[in-house]
Design a protein around this motif. Structure first.
Motif, PDB file in Angstrom:
ATOM      1  N   GLU A 203       2.054 -11.551   8.800  1.00 51.26           N
ATOM      2  CA  GLU A 203       3.515 -11.618   8.672  1.00 51.26           C
ATOM      3  C   GLU A 203       4.006 -10.949   7.395  1.00 51.26           C
ATOM      4  OE1 GLU A 203       4.548 -15.736   9.062  1.00 51.26           O
ATOM      5  OE2 GLU A 203       3.706 -15.889  11.081  1.00 51.26           O
ATOM      6  N   GLY A 204       3.141 -10.194   6.758  1.00 52.14           N
ATOM      7  CA  GLY A 204       3.480  -9.533   5.508  1.00 52.14           C
ATOM      8  C   GLY A 204       2.266  -9.519   4.596  1.00 52.14           C
ATOM      9  N   TYR A 205       2.499  -9.176   3.338  1.00 54.50           N
ATOM     10  CA  TYR A 205       1.427  -9.107   2.342  1.00 54.50           C
ATOM     11  C   TYR A 205       1.664 -10.185   1.282  1.00 54.50           C
ATOM     12  CZ  TYR A 205       0.574  -4.395   4.233  1.00 54.50           C
ATOM     13  OH  TYR A 205       0.305  -3.324   5.049  1.00 54.50           O
ATOM     14  N   HIS A 206       0.702 -11.090   1.118  1.00 55.63           N
ATOM     15  CA  HIS A 206       0.806 -12.119   0.085  1.00 55.63           C
ATOM     16  C   HIS A 206       0.569 -11.490  -1.288  1.00 55.63           C
ATOM     17  CE1 HIS A 206       1.044 -15.639   2.714  1.00 55.63           C
ATOM     18  NE2 HIS A 206       0.125 -15.075   3.474  1.00 55.63           N
ATOM     19  N   ILE A 207       1.528 -11.646  -2.187  1.00 57.03           N
ATOM     20  CA  ILE A 207       1.393 -11.111  -3.541  1.00 57.03           C
ATOM     21  C   ILE A 207       0.500 -12.031  -4.355  1.00 57.03           C
ATOM     22  CG2 ILE A 207       2.623 -10.474  -5.657  1.00 57.03           C
ATOM     23  CD1 ILE A 207       5.135 -10.055  -3.910  1.00 57.03           C
ATOM     24  N   ASN A 208      -0.475 -11.466  -5.052  1.00 57.49           N
ATOM     25  CA  ASN A 208      -1.332 -12.256  -5.940  1.00 57.49           C
ATOM     26  C   ASN A 208      -0.557 -12.569  -7.225  1.00 57.49           C
ATOM     27  OD1 ASN A 208      -3.747 -12.314  -4.317  1.00 57.49           O
ATOM     28  ND2 ASN A 208      -3.990 -10.139  -4.783  1.00 57.49           N
ATOM     29  N   ALA A 209       0.421 -13.435  -7.069  1.00 52.08           N
ATOM     30  CA  ALA A 209       1.401 -13.657  -8.130  1.00 52.08           C
ATOM     31  C   ALA A 209       0.829 -14.385  -9.343  1.00 52.08           C
ATOM     32  CB  ALA A 209       2.592 -14.447  -7.578  1.00 52.08           C
ATOM     33  N   ASP A 210      -0.366 -14.945  -9.233  1.00 52.46           N
ATOM     34  CA  ASP A 210      -0.978 -15.562 -10.408  1.00 52.46           C
ATOM     35  C   ASP A 210      -1.685 -14.540 -11.292  1.00 52.46           C
ATOM     36  OD1 ASP A 210      -2.808 -15.078  -8.415  1.00 52.46           O
ATOM     37  OD2 ASP A 210      -3.802 -17.032  -8.548  1.00 52.46           O
ATOM     38  N   SER A 211      -1.807 -13.297 -10.797  1.00 54.09           N
ATOM     39  CA  SER A 211      -2.458 -12.262 -11.602  1.00 54.09           C
ATOM     40  C   SER A 211      -1.600 -11.024 -11.810  1.00 54.09           C
ATOM     41  CB  SER A 211      -3.785 -11.836 -10.950  1.00 54.09           C
ATOM     42  OG  SER A 211      -3.561 -11.239  -9.688  1.00 54.09           O
ATOM     43  N   VAL A 212      -0.499 -10.933 -11.087  1.00 52.86           N
ATOM     44  CA  VAL A 212       0.366  -9.766 -11.234  1.00 52.86           C
ATOM     45  C   VAL A 212       1.822 -10.177 -11.017  1.00 52.86           C
ATOM     46  CG1 VAL A 212       0.240  -9.074  -8.802  1.00 52.86           C
ATOM     47  CG2 VAL A 212       0.673  -7.354 -10.542  1.00 52.86           C
ATOM     48  N   LEU A 213       2.711  -9.544 -11.770  1.00 47.25           N
ATOM     49  CA  LEU A 213       4.152  -9.723 -11.584  1.00 47.25           C
ATOM     50  C   LEU A 213       4.688  -8.432 -10.978  1.00 47.25           C
ATOM     51  CD1 LEU A 213       6.831 -11.323 -12.137  1.00 47.25           C
ATOM     52  CD2 LEU A 213       6.972 -10.040 -14.277  1.00 47.25           C
ATOM     53  N   LEU A 214       5.279  -8.526  -9.791  1.00 47.07           N
ATOM     54  CA  LEU A 214       5.847  -7.356  -9.131  1.00 47.07           C
ATOM     55  C   LEU A 214       7.370  -7.467  -9.103  1.00 47.07           C
ATOM     56  CD1 LEU A 214       3.504  -6.681  -6.060  1.00 47.07           C
ATOM     57  CD2 LEU A 214       3.408  -5.702  -8.363  1.00 47.07           C
TER      58      LEU A 214
ATOM     59  N   GLU B  40       5.540   1.617 -13.705  1.00 42.70           N
ATOM     60  CA  GLU B  40       6.104   2.239 -12.505  1.00 42.70           C
ATOM     61  C   GLU B  40       4.969   2.660 -11.572  1.00 42.70           C
ATOM     62  OE1 GLU B  40       9.277   2.873 -11.672  1.00 42.70           O
ATOM     63  OE2 GLU B  40      10.472   2.759 -13.508  1.00 42.70           O
ATOM     64  N   LEU B  41       4.858   1.978 -10.435  1.00 43.62           N
ATOM     65  CA  LEU B  41       3.783   2.270  -9.495  1.00 43.62           C
ATOM     66  C   LEU B  41       4.077   3.468  -8.596  1.00 43.62           C
ATOM     67  CD1 LEU B  41       2.725  -1.322  -8.444  1.00 43.62           C
ATOM     68  CD2 LEU B  41       1.289   0.382  -9.523  1.00 43.62           C
ATOM     69  N   GLU B  42       5.327   3.905  -8.587  1.00 43.63           N
ATOM     70  CA  GLU B  42       5.743   5.053  -7.783  1.00 43.63           C
ATOM     71  C   GLU B  42       5.613   4.775  -6.287  1.00 43.63           C
ATOM     72  OE1 GLU B  42       3.446   8.316  -9.267  1.00 43.63           O
ATOM     73  OE2 GLU B  42       4.524   8.406 -11.158  1.00 43.63           O
ATOM     74  N   ASP B  43       5.694   3.509  -5.922  1.00 39.97           N
ATOM     75  CA  ASP B  43       5.681   3.100  -4.519  1.00 39.97           C
ATOM     76  C   ASP B  43       7.036   2.507  -4.158  1.00 39.97           C
ATOM     77  OD1 ASP B  43       3.021   3.812  -4.126  1.00 39.97           O
ATOM     78  OD2 ASP B  43       2.274   1.828  -4.624  1.00 39.97           O
ATOM     79  N   VAL B  44       7.300   2.459  -2.864  1.00 40.76           N
ATOM     80  CA  VAL B  44       8.500   1.809  -2.346  1.00 40.76           C
ATOM     81  C   VAL B  44       8.055   0.717  -1.378  1.00 40.76           C
ATOM     82  CG1 VAL B  44      10.588   2.102  -0.956  1.00 40.76           C
ATOM     83  CG2 VAL B  44       9.935   3.862  -2.611  1.00 40.76           C
ATOM     84  N   ALA B  45       8.627  -0.470  -1.517  1.00 38.07           N
ATOM     85  CA  ALA B  45       8.242  -1.593  -0.658  1.00 38.07           C
ATOM     86  C   ALA B  45       9.455  -2.480  -0.404  1.00 38.07           C
ATOM     87  CB  ALA B  45       7.113  -2.400  -1.301  1.00 38.07           C
ATOM     88  N   VAL B  46       9.288  -3.370   0.557  1.00 40.96           N
ATOM     89  CA  VAL B  46      10.355  -4.321   0.912  1.00 40.96           C
ATOM     90  C   VAL B  46       9.831  -5.727   0.669  1.00 40.96           C
ATOM     91  CG1 VAL B  46      11.858  -5.183   2.739  1.00 40.96           C
ATOM     92  CG2 VAL B  46      11.255  -2.749   2.664  1.00 40.96           C
ATOM     93  N   GLN B  47      10.501  -6.444  -0.230  1.00 43.96           N
ATOM     94  CA  GLN B  47      10.144  -7.838  -0.493  1.00 43.96           C
ATOM     95  C   GLN B  47      10.899  -8.735   0.490  1.00 43.96           C
ATOM     96  OE1 GLN B  47      11.594  -9.512  -4.155  1.00 43.96           O
ATOM     97  NE2 GLN B  47       9.871 -10.921  -4.371  1.00 43.96           N
TER      98      GLN B  47
ATOM     99  N   VAL C  57      -0.127 -20.350   3.218  1.00 39.79           N
ATOM    100  CA  VAL C  57      -0.287 -19.843   1.849  1.00 39.79           C
ATOM    101  C   VAL C  57       1.107 -19.659   1.254  1.00 39.79           C
ATOM    102  CG1 VAL C  57      -1.095 -17.916   0.431  1.00 39.79           C
ATOM    103  CG2 VAL C  57      -2.473 -18.724   2.354  1.00 39.79           C
ATOM    104  N   THR C  58       1.328 -20.193   0.063  1.00 44.57           N
ATOM    105  CA  THR C  58       2.675 -20.198  -0.515  1.00 44.57           C
ATOM    106  C   THR C  58       2.935 -19.026  -1.452  1.00 44.57           C
ATOM    107  OG1 THR C  58       1.900 -21.674  -2.282  1.00 44.57           O
ATOM    108  CG2 THR C  58       2.891 -22.695  -0.333  1.00 44.57           C
ATOM    109  N   LEU C  59       2.002 -18.100  -1.569  1.00 51.46           N
ATOM    110  CA  LEU C  59       2.242 -16.920  -2.390  1.00 51.46           C
ATOM    111  C   LEU C  59       3.401 -16.121  -1.806  1.00 51.46           C
ATOM    112  CD1 LEU C  59      -1.455 -15.752  -2.950  1.00 51.46           C
ATOM    113  CD2 LEU C  59       0.066 -16.738  -4.687  1.00 51.46           C
ATOM    114  N   PRO C  60       4.247 -15.515  -2.656  1.00 55.10           N
ATOM    115  CA  PRO C  60       5.386 -14.737  -2.139  1.00 55.10           C
ATOM    116  C   PRO C  60       4.917 -13.541  -1.320  1.00 55.10           C
ATOM    117  CG  PRO C  60       5.088 -14.378  -4.505  1.00 55.10           C
ATOM    118  CD  PRO C  60       4.180 -15.505  -4.129  1.00 55.10           C
ATOM    119  N   LEU C  61       5.830 -13.003  -0.505  1.00 57.73           N
ATOM    120  CA  LEU C  61       5.468 -11.978   0.472  1.00 57.73           C
ATOM    121  C   LEU C  61       6.170 -10.643   0.223  1.00 57.73           C
ATOM    122  CD1 LEU C  61       5.665 -13.922   3.865  1.00 57.73           C
ATOM    123  CD2 LEU C  61       3.587 -13.044   2.794  1.00 57.73           C
ATOM    124  N   ILE C  62       5.430  -9.575   0.513  1.00 57.97           N
ATOM    125  CA  ILE C  62       6.014  -8.247   0.723  1.00 57.97           C
ATOM    126  C   ILE C  62       6.089  -8.054   2.228  1.00 57.97           C
ATOM    127  CG2 ILE C  62       5.664  -5.753   0.503  1.00 57.97           C
ATOM    128  CD1 ILE C  62       4.134  -6.290  -2.084  1.00 57.97           C
TER     129      ILE C  62
END
Length: 415
Positions: free
Chosen positions: A238-249, A283-290, A299-304
């Motif tokens: 249903e999307g991509y779980h962000i590893n929010a405990d190791s990265v801030l996007l 700047e990752l130079e990527d485009v994504a939809v949160q 899993v309660t990690l936020p999603l892309i």
């Protein structure tokens, strides 16, 4: 972990990293000073815009000593170099502690997808990234890995996979598709239970082909050398779980403001783990939809919601509208079965080149190309020139990736 607790953890790590970078990294001390920013000015994520973003070009212009924190010895560090698929390779420094944490983040993700600790995995990748040693588990004779060069022929890759018979296969999206398209369900004899893709955009049609060929569930991962494992698909897809405990996007518009969930934004990231060579608001130079949706997997990690592609591969219509490269594939060849793959190159707002690699000769080629041209012009503008180039093979770039869309328009789009 509850979302509020996770956000508090991110804030704590981010504030500590900002102070550490200001105190110990020459590059950031200068950059913050030039921006009139001090760590004490940061009181919460509402203040993020006070901290300037960082580009790959800025980092390239610096010496390693300017980028690595002064409390680390350069000679003892591990170097991670980006593929250079955009023409701009970058070396990032980490230590074993950071490496181990990134490995743990990866392991958590794949275990959630169904990998077992002792499973054998074949990894098809750039040989320059092959590990020089074995992990603790591999030294114990479990979790065996076989690394296969992306530059090997499809025939050789298939032979090595059949010899190894892995439980899981991991590779670039394009390399997996090339194998699947060439051998189809014959790949099921390999016996892989799971397939992990990454490094490139995987469209829905390619996903179906790869998953069907291997007879395995496919999980796509979003990662980069600079910041590690960013986000991953779970079994719910249903999307991509962000590893929010190791990265801030962050997901920003062209003015640097945060976009609302559901809107496309350029991705800016901060590793919350790497204090060796901090990368703050990179700047990752990527485009994504949160999205603010909650995944049904639990899993309660936020999603892309989706990763749309590289910012420099965004296409521009004749009247200036910006279009995601994901509009293609299979469009404009939805009902064509003789095309193995194609590449879209935008040279200007008024000219698109479509490189086509065919599986076989056909009699009505011109008729099909005319229909495709009409579709493209209806989207990009009737004045747009569409040129088709038939090639024996669409070449990979020097990192072994297949760039399916190349735009020379720049961030704003040129005429």
């Amino acid at each position: 972990m509850r979302p509020s607790k996770l956000r508090d953890l991110q804030l704590k790590k981010f504030k500590a990293l900002v102070k550490h970078a200001y105190d110990n990294v020459a590059f950031y001390h200068r950059k913050f000073r030039d921006a009139g920013f001090r760590p004490s000015d940061f009181n919460g994520f509402d203040c993020l815009r006070k901290i300037p973003t960082v580009t790959k070009f800025e980092l390239q212009a610096c010496s390693p000593r300017d980028l690595v924190a002064r409390n680390f010895n350069l000679s003892s560090l591990v170097k991670r170099t980006t593929s250079g698929s955009t023409g701009v390779p970058l070396t990032v420094y980490v230590d074993r502690r950071v490496e181990d944490f990134y490995s743990a983040v990866w392991l958590r993700s794949v275990l959630e997808c169904g990998l077992r600790v002792g499973d054998k995995m074949a990894v098809i990748t750039d040989p320059r990234t092959f590990p020089k040693g074995k992990s603790f588990l591999q030294r114990l004779g479990v979790a065996e890995r076989r690394y296969i060069s992306i530059f090997e022929s499809a025939e050789r890759q298939r032979a090595l996979l059949q010899e190894f018979r892995p439980d899981a296969v991991k590779g670039y999206a394009s390399s997996l598709y090339i194998l699947a398209e060439k051998y189809g369900e014959d790949l099921r004899h390999i016996g892989a239970r799971l397939v992990f893709s990454g490094a490139e955009i995987l469209n829905k049609a390619e996903r179906r082909v790869v998953s069907s060929a291997f007879g395995a569930d496919l999980f796509d991962f979003y990662a980069c050398t600079e910041l590690g494992w960013l986000a991953w698909e779970c079994k719910a897809h249903e999307g991509y779980h962000i590893n929010a405990d190791s990265v801030l996007l962050e997901f920003l518009d062209e003015d640097g403001e945060a976009v609302t969930p559901g809107e496309k934004g350029r991705v800016v990231g901060t590793s919350l783990i790497n204090d060796v060579m901090p990368l703050l608001r990179y700047e990752l130079e990527d485009v994504a939809v949160q999205t603010d949706d909650v995944c049904s997997c639990g899993v309660t990690l936020p999603l892309i919601k989706s990763v749309e592609g590289r910012a420099d591969d965004i296409l521009v219509t004749a009247d200036g509208r910006r279009i995601s490269p994901t509009v293609f594939f299979p469009y404009p060849f939805e009902d064509v079965d003789w095309i193995r793959q194609f590449r879209v190159i935008q040279e200007s707002r008024k000219r698109l080149v479509i490189q086509v690699e065919a599986k076989k000769a056909v009699n009505n080629k011109s008729e099909i190309m005319e229909a495709a041209e009409r579709k493209i012009r209806s989207l990009f503008g009737e004045e747009v020139e569409v040129a088709f180039e038939f090639v024996d093979k669409i070449p990979l770039d020097k990192s072994g990736k297949l760039r399916k869309v190349i735009s020379y328009m720049g961030k704003r789009g040129r005429s």
